[in-house]
Enzyme design. Structure first.
Site, PDB file in Angstrom:
ATOM      1  N   GLU A 407     -10.380 -29.672   6.507  1.00 28.60           N
ATOM      2  CA  GLU A 407      -9.161 -29.183   5.863  1.00 28.60           C
ATOM      3  C   GLU A 407      -7.896 -29.556   6.631  1.00 28.60           C
ATOM      4  O   GLU A 407      -6.875 -29.928   6.054  1.00 28.60           O
ATOM      5  CB  GLU A 407      -9.232 -27.660   5.687  1.00 28.60           C
ATOM      6  CG  GLU A 407     -10.187 -27.183   4.617  1.00 28.60           C
ATOM      7  CD  GLU A 407     -11.634 -27.112   5.071  1.00 28.60           C
ATOM      8  OE1 GLU A 407     -12.504 -26.775   4.252  1.00 28.60           O
ATOM      9  OE2 GLU A 407     -11.898 -27.401   6.270  1.00 28.60           O
ATOM     10  N   GLN A 429     -11.089 -25.801  -1.271  1.00 29.75           N
ATOM     11  CA  GLN A 429     -12.245 -25.449  -2.098  1.00 29.75           C
ATOM     12  C   GLN A 429     -12.333 -23.944  -2.332  1.00 29.75           C
ATOM     13  O   GLN A 429     -12.617 -23.489  -3.441  1.00 29.75           O
ATOM     14  CB  GLN A 429     -13.524 -25.969  -1.446  1.00 29.75           C
ATOM     15  CG  GLN A 429     -14.717 -25.938  -2.368  1.00 29.75           C
ATOM     16  CD  GLN A 429     -15.882 -26.731  -1.812  1.00 29.75           C
ATOM     17  OE1 GLN A 429     -16.496 -26.325  -0.820  1.00 29.75           O
ATOM     18  NE2 GLN A 429     -16.180 -27.866  -2.428  1.00 29.75           N
ATOM     19  N   PHE A 430     -12.076 -23.175  -1.306  1.00 28.83           N
ATOM     20  CA  PHE A 430     -11.862 -21.731  -1.409  1.00 28.83           C
ATOM     21  C   PHE A 430     -10.657 -21.406  -0.541  1.00 28.83           C
ATOM     22  O   PHE A 430     -10.528 -21.950   0.569  1.00 28.83           O
ATOM     23  CB  PHE A 430     -13.090 -20.935  -0.942  1.00 28.83           C
ATOM     24  CG  PHE A 430     -14.276 -21.073  -1.849  1.00 28.83           C
ATOM     25  CD1 PHE A 430     -14.466 -20.188  -2.902  1.00 28.83           C
ATOM     26  CD2 PHE A 430     -15.189 -22.093  -1.665  1.00 28.83           C
ATOM     27  CE1 PHE A 430     -15.564 -20.329  -3.751  1.00 28.83           C
ATOM     28  CE2 PHE A 430     -16.277 -22.243  -2.504  1.00 28.83           C
ATOM     29  CZ  PHE A 430     -16.468 -21.361  -3.555  1.00 28.83           C
ATOM     30  N   ASP A 432     -10.048 -19.095   1.293  1.00 25.05           N
ATOM     31  CA  ASP A 432     -10.453 -18.608   2.617  1.00 25.05           C
ATOM     32  C   ASP A 432     -10.449 -19.735   3.649  1.00 25.05           C
ATOM     33  O   ASP A 432     -10.198 -19.513   4.835  1.00 25.05           O
ATOM     34  CB  ASP A 432     -11.862 -18.015   2.552  1.00 25.05           C
ATOM     35  CG  ASP A 432     -12.070 -17.059   1.396  1.00 25.05           C
ATOM     36  OD1 ASP A 432     -12.301 -15.872   1.642  1.00 25.05           O
ATOM     37  OD2 ASP A 432     -11.995 -17.517   0.238  1.00 25.05           O
ATOM     38  N   PHE A 433     -10.767 -20.957   3.201  1.00 23.76           N
ATOM     39  CA  PHE A 433     -10.912 -22.077   4.138  1.00 23.76           C
ATOM     40  C   PHE A 433      -9.571 -22.587   4.655  1.00 23.76           C
ATOM     41  O   PHE A 433      -9.536 -23.496   5.496  1.00 23.76           O
ATOM     42  CB  PHE A 433     -11.676 -23.223   3.468  1.00 23.76           C
ATOM     43  CG  PHE A 433     -13.079 -22.867   3.045  1.00 23.76           C
ATOM     44  CD1 PHE A 433     -13.694 -21.702   3.492  1.00 23.76           C
ATOM     45  CD2 PHE A 433     -13.785 -23.695   2.188  1.00 23.76           C
ATOM     46  CE1 PHE A 433     -14.985 -21.370   3.095  1.00 23.76           C
ATOM     47  CE2 PHE A 433     -15.078 -23.379   1.791  1.00 23.76           C
ATOM     48  CZ  PHE A 433     -15.677 -22.205   2.246  1.00 23.76           C
ATOM     49  N   HIS A 474     -15.527 -15.934   0.912  1.00 20.69           N
ATOM     50  CA  HIS A 474     -15.151 -16.632  -0.318  1.00 20.69           C
ATOM     51  C   HIS A 474     -14.388 -15.709  -1.268  1.00 20.69           C
ATOM     52  O   HIS A 474     -14.297 -15.995  -2.456  1.00 20.69           O
ATOM     53  CB  HIS A 474     -16.402 -17.158  -1.043  1.00 20.69           C
ATOM     54  CG  HIS A 474     -17.150 -18.207  -0.309  1.00 20.69           C
ATOM     55  ND1 HIS A 474     -17.971 -17.924   0.748  1.00 20.69           N
ATOM     56  CD2 HIS A 474     -17.194 -19.559  -0.470  1.00 20.69           C
ATOM     57  CE1 HIS A 474     -18.510 -19.048   1.206  1.00 20.69           C
ATOM     58  NE2 HIS A 474     -18.056 -20.054   0.483  1.00 20.69           N
TER      59      HIS A 474
END
Length: 668
Positions: A407, A429-430, A432-433, A474
């Site tokens: 990321e 992608q989420f 959270d990441f 997530h």
């Protein structure tokens, strides 16, 4: 200089392909930063500049690399690369003004030393976190490759910086995408006070190239002709055969990390060994031996450069101390964006939130030829939520790019794309990441325009939220991390219509935007949405219901919880405000409603402490206190991570508590 006192030349200078004029030019280009540094060290002791990071003894690398790049090719230097700036012929008074924090510098006094960039000279300066620099170079090089302009990009770091994860991510991305970048590592011997044997456990940093599937070379960094000829050969080849190359320049830092640090931790014999390898003195002696440089000419060169230094110092010192109004400071936080509404068409279709986002993204891709989408699994697979399904077939893999799981490097590459004329949308992608790319978001994207007037034309899509049994990693809704950071815009739609129009505007806007998309709403919320491209303004809330009893302020899934609750409590007459955009925040709509209803409840999915509701509450208290008939009430999720089990997740979320608190506040 007599032969009795002449130093022993430490290097084998091969000038077989280099004419005399070029040799003299390289010498003068090394001499100039050396003489500037010697002057700066005097000024530092006099308190006329605040800090200095010395590159004395390393001039051959900066000068050699910059001399073989074309003027329109980007170069990303670090602290000890003064020779990059002088070789690019930046007027010295501007450099001196920069170091004194004055207006003729490049950051309007907002950043110091070499923490700046300039599009005029195609230089992109560093940030203190070092690592993102390699990822930014990736983005610049990707733009070059997409343009097919046969340009190379060069980026610098020290051996200490190579320990950062961002460096590894960026090297991997460059190799996978075969980006035309020269990754230049100045192996200084010490990272501040940490010797190389405590930084890495391989014999040479160039050996790492094998692990990345990347060509790598070791170059004697103090030998100007070796640097010049080898990098020139590589640059010419890379322009025709794009690929990344890792270069390790063996050199040494002869002074402290910065002057206050000193060099007491360095053994004297090591200092003596490298002093004998001084790139300027060795090359000067070589030129004298070749009868290319006379002592008289050398003195004249020095006198001319010293005169130039003093003349430009006078200009910088005579410049007034910088002043700025509060309005100018706030104005420069963002690139100017003149929003122009693109009106919706009359044709509509009922679609889900996920479809509206996909449709808006596709129509933006059709509208902006310079828009690139990047993210994990977004190409053939279409993304984990299938938002980019079918995009590869229409736009190709150059513009719809699967990324490695890195990321941070991809966010930095997005910044590089913006620097080199592209727009980008990155799918986290989420949401959270985002923690894995937090540094470049809050320290590079957010600060670049304020620091040196460079826009970050980047949208980061953030699938977020609980209610789908996805557990602690997530399910977060972490918008408050970013609303806290000046320089970022944050959008959080709750309906398909808003999502499509706001996403289009976010992509139009040349500033960095976090675009939150609630996963639980993706396929559960449907709405009639115009079929064509349209925009909606950022910073304007939506008043979904009007009433007299109370104001409800919320966003995201909270909007739907509030609507359901009001359906269950038909006697409650409420203004329901869907914020839609969290930064900028539509305080005008909030304040007008509170002054009308005299009561307010703020609902957020995020946990309470430090969340957006706290700031909204404070703003209402400061601006509407005399209109309040009851305490301001905040309702939020529990102060725990998001649990997995359905009954625990339901307990965590504030929906049920909201109904109870709403009733209590109305009855207050």
């Amino acid at each position: 200089m007599s032969s009795e006192t002449a130093p022993t030349i430490q290097f084998d200078y091969d000038r077989s392909t280099i004419d005399d004029d070029t040799l003299i030019s390289l010498y003068k280009r090394m001499l100039k930063p050396r003489l500037i540094e010697e002057k700066m060290l005097i000024l530092l002791r006099q308190g006329k500049i605040s800090k200095w990071f010395s590159g004395i003894g390393q001039e051959a690398i900066s000068v050699g690399v910059t001399s073989v790049l074309d003027k329109e090719e980007y170069i990303l230097p670090m602290h000890r690369n003064l020779g990059v700036f002088t070789t690019r012929d930046i007027p010295l008074y501007r450099l001196f003004s920069q170091w004194q924090g004055k207006a003729n510098g490049f950051t309007k006094g907002r950043d110091r030393s070499f923490h700046f960039g300039t599009q005029e000279f195609k230089i992109v300066g560093m940030i203190s976190h070092l690592g993102p620099q390699f990822g930014v170079a990736d983005g610049i090089a990707l733009a070059n490759k997409l343009k097919n302009n046969k340009q190379v990009c060069a980026v610098f770091t020290g051996e200490g910086g190579t320990s950062e994860g961002d460096i590894h991510e960026a090297l991997n991305v460059a190799s996978v995408w075969q980006l035309p970048v020269l990754f230049c590592i100045e192996n200084n011997g010490y990272g501040l006070s940490t010797p190389t044997n405590e930084q890495y456990n391989c014999e040479n940093l160039a050996d790492r190239g094998k692990g990345y599937g990347m060509e790598a070379h070791i170059i004697e960094g103090n030998n100007i002709l070796e640097v010049y000829t080898k990098v020139k050969e590589l640059a010419e080849d890379i322009r025709e055969n794009p690929r990344p190359v890792l270069l390790e320049f063996k050199t040494f830092r002869m002074r402290g990390h910065e002057e206050a640090s000193g060099t007491k931790y360095v053994p004297q014999e090591l200092m003596d060994e490298w002093a004998a390898k001084d790139p300027l003195e060795n090359f000067a002696e070589f030129l004298r031996n070749e009868n290319i440089l006379t002592e008289k000419e050398n003195i004249e060169f020095k006198e001319d450069i010293i005169a130039e230094i003093n003349e430009n110092l006078d200009l910088a010192f005579s410049e007034e101390i910088i002043t700025s109004t509060k309005t100018n400071e706030l104005h420069d936080l963002f690139e100017n964006f003149d929003y122009k509404e693109v009106k919706k068409n009359s044709n509509k279709e009922e679609i889900r939130l996920v479809d509206a986002i996909s449709q808006g993204l596709k129509q933006s891709m059709q509208r902006h030829d310079n828009l690139v989408i990047m993210g994990q699994d977004i190409a053939e697979y279409g993304g984990v939520f299938k938002i980019t399904d079918g995009f590869v077939e229409e736009f190709g893999k150059d513009r719809v790019r699967n990324t490695p799981i890195c990321e941070s490097a991809i966010i930095s590459a997005s910044m590089g794309l913006s620097i080199n004329g592209f727009k980008s949308v990155m799918e986290m992608q989420f949401g959270d990441f985002a923690t894995s790319g937090f540094n470049p978001i809050v320290n590079y994207l957010a600060k670049s325009h304020y620091r040196w007037n460079q826009k970050a034309d980047v949208v980061i899509r953030m699938p977020c939220g609980a209610g789908v049994g996805a557990g602690p990693f997530h399910s977060q809704t972490n918008e408050a991390w970013f609303t806290h950071t000046p320089g970022l815009k944050v959008v959080y739609p709750a309906f398909p219509y808003d999502a499509k129009g706001l996403l289009a505007t976010a992509i139009e806007d040349p500033n960095p935007i976090l675009f939150f998309e609630h996963k639980a709403l993706y396929r559960s919320i449907r709405q009639e949405v115009p079929t064509d491209y349209y925009t909606l303004p950022l910073g304007k809330a939506s008043l979904l219901k009007e009433g007299a009893d109370i104001t409800i302020v919320t966003y995201g899934a909270g909007v739907h919880w509030a609507l359901e609750t009001l359906d269950e409590m038909p006697k409650v007459s409420a203004d329901l405000i869907d914020l839609r955009t969290l930064s900028p925040l539509d305080t005008e709509t909030i304040f007008a409603s509170v002054k009308k209803t005299n009561k307010v409840i703020i609902l957020q999915e995020d946990s309470m402490f430090g969340g957006l509701a706290s700031d909204i509450s404070a703003l209402i208290s400061e601006n509407c206190f005399e209109h309040l008939d009851a305490p301001i009430k905040r309702v939020a999720s529990m102060e725990t991570p998001v649990p997995f089990a359905a009954n625990l997740e339901k307990q965590y979320l504030p929906k049920e508590r909201f109904k109870e608190e709403l009733g209590s506040l109305v009855a207050y």
